[in-house]
Design a protein around this motif. Structure first.
Motif, short mmCIF file in Angstrom:
data_model
loop_
_atom_site.label_atom_id
_atom_site.label_comp_id
_atom_site.label_asym_id
_atom_site.label_seq_id
_atom_site.Cartn_x
_atom_site.Cartn_y
_atom_site.Cartn_z
N CYS A 191 0.84 -1.20 0.00
CA CYS A 191 0.00 0.00 0.00
C CYS A 191 0.88 1.26 0.00
O CYS A 191 0.49 2.30 -0.51
N CYS A 194 2.18 3.32 -3.44
CA CYS A 194 1.41 4.41 -4.07
C CYS A 194 0.94 5.47 -3.07
O CYS A 194 0.71 6.60 -3.45
N HIS A 195 0.78 5.11 -1.80
CA HIS A 195 0.19 6.07 -0.86
C HIS A 195 1.18 6.67 0.13
O HIS A 195 0.84 7.57 0.88
N SER A 221 -8.32 9.72 -2.91
CA SER A 221 -9.23 10.26 -3.91
C SER A 221 -9.43 11.77 -3.80
O SER A 221 -10.14 12.35 -4.61
N HIS A 252 -6.14 -1.61 -6.44
CA HIS A 252 -7.29 -2.31 -5.84
C HIS A 252 -8.52 -1.99 -6.65
O HIS A 252 -8.41 -1.34 -7.69
N GLY A 257 -13.35 3.39 -2.83
CA GLY A 257 -14.29 3.46 -1.72
C GLY A 257 -15.72 3.31 -2.19
O GLY A 257 -16.03 3.53 -3.37
N ARG A 260 -17.83 6.50 -3.57
CA ARG A 260 -17.37 7.17 -4.79
C ARG A 260 -18.03 6.62 -6.05
O ARG A 260 -18.37 5.44 -6.12
N TYR A 315 -14.57 11.86 -11.61
CA TYR A 315 -14.67 11.24 -10.28
C TYR A 315 -15.58 12.08 -9.40
O TYR A 315 -15.40 13.28 -9.24
#
Ligand code: HEC
Ligand code: HEC
Ligand code: HEC
Ligand code: HEC
Ligand code: HEC
Length: 337
Positions: A191, A194-195, A221, A252, A257, A260, A315
């Motif tokens: 994880c 990317c985060h 997001s 993922h 979420g 969204r 989005y």
């Protein structure tokens, strides 16, 4: 002779007395150690409250402070949703203001904290153990404020994240299961890839040089850059057919979420500008069509030479977000050859 007997008794007495003292002092030091570990644990909560973590770790603090982890409790969207839930203290709050997870157990359902709820998922939630020590990647300096414990859990932290982002009984908040089935997990990514991108910065005021660490911002997001990297949209032509190809590039399910929605709009114009077709596809948990990692989805259109095709991906953060606030993720515009 009497004298030697007395002195023998004396020596034995002194010896017994000495070993008794030893055992007693061992006992004392054991008790005080247990107590002081407990004290140290509470010192960390006090230190957090008094701004000590912030004063020794200013850069990391600034990153965390703006993150959604810092706002996990105060977040209005969260509070508005939790108010609706009858037993929120059992079913919602434990992950939004948890006790330190090294204490309640990595992978186990977190437990609700009774203090400092406003600090949401704080430093202590991810790093503090029950002895008052801080677990993390290999440290480069020491401090007498807290002990440092090197723990491999942090260098590839998916298991740590899964404690809240991968509880099987809470599928609404599960990014981990779809990640574990993806090539990212096979490629030994996590994880953090990317985060928590790699940064070089001063990790504490005790070290004077910038060293390698990972950013504590957890952009998701709410970051335009993150959303632009989440998916690709392409248009391919073959004879009188145009294919719009949408591909998930997040690690993922996309969107990640359940609140969204991703909106794909395709507009098809003839060479003189008259509209042939206008197709809109909604992608969300509600419509049960989220994309798995790397999954491609195609939409085929009948076209003629010179026609124009535009595909736009946007989005929507929550069902209440008005259209002028939807974030543009990708856009392609092509003339049929
Ligand atoms: C297992 C831990 C866990 C539990 C229990 C939990 N949450 Fe969450 N919640 C999360 C995580 C992790 C996120 C962020 C990732 C996501 O959105 O899936 C989140 C995000 C949210 C968001 C999105 C906030 C935003 O600003 O976008 C809302 C709303 C929310 N939770 C409401 C609830 C409600 C209501 C409950 C109880 C019914 C609940 N949560 C129970 C872990 C949990
Ligand atoms: C007196 C200064 C000082 C205070 C106060 C302080 N720290 Fe630290 N901390 C350090 C130093 C120095 C390091 C080692 C940094 C390095 O590796 O360069 C460190 C390392 C850490 C680590 C990494 C541990 C590891 O083994 O990788 C964490 C996590 C941490 N601190 C959290 C906190 C938290 C949370 C607080 C507040 C409760 C706090 N610190 C308060 C000085 C401090
Ligand atoms: C103790 C529980 C907990 C742990 C551990 C945890 N998170 Fe979170 N995380 C949350 C909650 C709760 C939220 C939602 C905050 C909100 O929006 O109200 C969240 C939000 C996020 C977001 C932001 C979502 C958005 O809306 O932008 C990202 C990204 C994220 N977490 C990634 C991670 C990663 C990566 C890890 C592991 C290093 C991790 N989290 C560990 C509970 C946790
Ligand atoms: C959601 C969990 C989470 C929270 C909250 C969190 N950290 Fe971390 N922290 C991590 C992870 C994971 C790493 C390991 C990153 C790596 O491999 O370098 C880390 C690494 C560190 C390090 C080592 C330096 C670095 O950047 O790698 C320090 C110091 C640290 N954290 C301090 C803090 C402080 C201070 C806070 C609060 C302001 C905090 N952390 C909040 C998960 C968290
Ligand atoms: C290959 C990069 C990548 C990896 C690996 C990755 N993510 Fe994400 N993540 C993204 C992107 C891009 C987005 C924004 C688009 C979206 O919502 O899916 C995102 C969004 C999120 C969100 C926000 C969801 C929301 O409702 O706002 C959370 C939480 C999150 N990721 C957690 C995780 C966790 C936990 C892991 C590890 C299991 C992980 N991510 C692994 C790229 C990645």
């Amino acid at each position: 002779m009497r004298f030697t007997v007395i002195s023998r008794i004396g020596i034995v007495g002194i010896f017994l007395c000495f070993s008794g003292l030893c055992i007693f002092s061992l006992f004392l030091s054991f008790v005080s150690d247990v107590r002081s570990n407990d004290d140290k644990y509470h010192d960390m909560f006090r230190g957090f409250e008094e701004g000590k973590c912030k004063s020794c770790h200013p850069s990391i603090w600034r990153e965390w402070e703006r993150s959604m982890h810092a706002q996990a409790w105060t977040d209005e969207i969260y509070q508005a949703a939790a108010v609706e839930i009858k037993d929120r203290e059992n079913s919602c709050d434990p992950c939004h203001a948890p006790e330190p997870i090294l204490v309640t157990g990595i992978g186990k359902m977190p437990q609700l904290r009774n203090v400092q709820r406003d600090s949401g998922v704080s430093c202590l939630v991810c790093h503090l153990d029950k002895e008052g020590a801080m677990h993390g990647p290999p440290a480069s300096a020491e401090t007498n404020f807290h002990a440092n414990v090197t723990d491999p859990l942090y260098t590839s932290p998916t298991k740590l994240c899964a404690t809240c982002h991968g509880q099987k009984s809470v599928p609404e908040h599960d990014q981990v299961s779809s990640f574990l089935d993806s090539r990212y997990a096979e490629e030994k990514k996590s994880c953090a890839t990317c985060h928590m991108p790699i940064v070089h910065r001063i990790q504490s005021t005790a070290s004077h040089e910038s060293i390698k660490g990972r950013k504590h911002t957890w952009r998701g997001s709410r970051s335009v850059a993150q959303l632009k990297s989440a998916a690709t949209v392409k248009i391919a032509f073959e004879g009188k057919k145009a294919t719009v190809i949408l591909q998930n590039k997040a690690g993922h399910l996309m969107p990640g979420g359940t609140l969204r929605t991703i909106i794909l709009d395709v507009t098809h114009l003839s060479p003189d500008g008259t509209q042939q077709q206008n197709k809109q596809v909604l992608i969300s948990e509600k419509t049960a069509n989220r994309l798995k990692p790397d999954e491609k989805r195609t939409f085929v259109f009948d076209v003629n030479v010179g026609d124009n095709l535009t595909a736009r991906l946007r989005y929507q953060l929550t069902p209440e977000t008005p259209e002028d606030k939807w974030v543009l993720m990708a856009e392609v515009d092509k003339v049929v050859p």
